[in-house]
Motif scaffolding. Structure first.
Motif, mmCIF file in Angstrom:
data_model
loop_
_atom_site.group_PDB
_atom_site.id
_atom_site.type_symbol
_atom_site.label_atom_id
_atom_site.label_comp_id
_atom_site.label_asym_id
_atom_site.label_seq_id
_atom_site.Cartn_x
_atom_site.Cartn_y
_atom_site.Cartn_z
ATOM 1 N N ALA A 101 -4.778 -33.296 -21.131
ATOM 2 C CA ALA A 101 -4.737 -34.485 -20.264
ATOM 3 C C ALA A 101 -3.373 -35.162 -20.398
ATOM 4 O O ALA A 101 -2.683 -35.030 -21.409
ATOM 5 C CB ALA A 101 -5.845 -35.463 -20.637
ATOM 6 N N ASN A 102 -3.005 -35.902 -19.368
ATOM 7 C CA ASN A 102 -1.785 -36.687 -19.348
ATOM 8 C C ASN A 102 -1.819 -37.715 -20.479
ATOM 9 O O ASN A 102 -2.885 -38.197 -20.858
ATOM 10 C CB ASN A 102 -1.696 -37.377 -17.972
ATOM 11 N N VAL A 103 -0.651 -38.086 -20.991
ATOM 12 C CA VAL A 103 -0.563 -39.063 -22.078
ATOM 13 C C VAL A 103 -1.277 -40.371 -21.723
ATOM 14 O O VAL A 103 -1.872 -41.020 -22.589
ATOM 15 C CB VAL A 103 0.914 -39.311 -22.495
ATOM 16 N N ALA A 104 -1.265 -40.764 -20.453
ATOM 17 C CA ALA A 104 -1.922 -42.008 -20.021
ATOM 18 C C ALA A 104 -3.419 -41.981 -20.282
ATOM 19 O O ALA A 104 -4.053 -43.032 -20.348
ATOM 20 C CB ALA A 104 -1.658 -42.266 -18.537
ATOM 21 N N ARG A 105 -3.995 -40.818 -20.439
ATOM 22 C CA ARG A 105 -5.436 -40.692 -20.694
ATOM 23 C C ARG A 105 -5.768 -40.709 -22.185
ATOM 24 O O ARG A 105 -6.931 -40.597 -22.569
ATOM 25 C CB ARG A 105 -5.990 -39.390 -20.086
ATOM 26 N N GLY A 106 -4.752 -40.828 -23.041
ATOM 27 C CA GLY A 106 -5.015 -40.944 -24.478
ATOM 28 C C GLY A 106 -6.011 -42.052 -24.736
ATOM 29 O O GLY A 106 -6.006 -43.080 -24.056
ATOM 30 N N ARG A 107 -6.893 -41.867 -25.707
ATOM 31 C CA ARG A 107 -7.955 -42.831 -26.002
ATOM 32 C C ARG A 107 -7.472 -43.829 -27.054
ATOM 33 O O ARG A 107 -7.086 -43.439 -28.155
ATOM 34 C CB ARG A 107 -9.210 -42.118 -26.500
#
Length: 182
Positions: A101-107
């Motif tokens: 997943a894209n870094v923006a989707r990091g939790r």
């Protein structure tokens, strides 16, 4: 040469740092700081050994960045909070990479205590805060020390900008998808 896990962890820390600097407007189109001396630049500090100060500093947060197959969020959060104290920052959070997943989707994970402190600093009701920044909650048993709130890195960037705007009027969130009404 460092081991594979160390390289992956360092790469994830750098991705988190670069993403936040980019979306918060701290960098130009070439990836250079607009103002290298700006205290709001997101940075990876030098490691401090036994008194580790976290992986990434995004004032007022210390971020513990993790690139692991099986996250153990409560232990990551305990580590983040200890490191925030070592660094003299008020908040510690954990950012866990989401595979493919894209870094923006990091939790981005918060303890309930940290989530509450940040919410109170910003002022909205619990429901409005959770909705505005896309939080979900993991309630694990009766031990509240294992409970945590989660959002993604994109929403965290908006929260970070809004929290910083309290100290610097006029810097309210202008990120795409951030609703200005609370």
């Amino acid at each position: 040469m460092t081991n594979r896990n160390k390289r992956q962890g360092t790469a994830w820390e750098s991705m988190v740092r670069d993403y936040l600097n980019r979306v918060l407007g701290q960098m130009d189109e070439y990836g250079q700081f607009l103002d290298p001396f700006d205290g709001l630049n997101v940075r990876r500090p030098a490691q401090e050994g036994a008194r580790d100060v976290g992986d990434v500093h995004a004032v007022p947060f210390v971020i513990e960045a993790k690139d692991v197959k099986k996250p153990t969020v409560p232990s990551f959060l305990r580590q983040a909070e200890v490191e925030a104290r070592h660094a003299g920052f008020p908040y510690g959070v954990a950012v866990v990479k989401v595979r493919r997943a894209n870094v923006a989707r990091g939790r981005v994970h918060f303890t309930v205590r940290t989530w509450t402190r940040v919410r109170l600093a910003l002022g909205p009701s619990s429901r409005a805060f959770a909705d505005r920044y896309g939080f979900t909650f993991s309630l694990r048993g009766l031990d509240t020390g294992r409970w945590y709130a989660t959002t993604d890195l994109e929403q965290f960037a908006c929260l970070l900008r809004d929290l910083r705007a309290l100290r610097q009027p006029g810097r309210a969130c202008a990120l795409a998808g951030c609703d200005q009404g609370s």
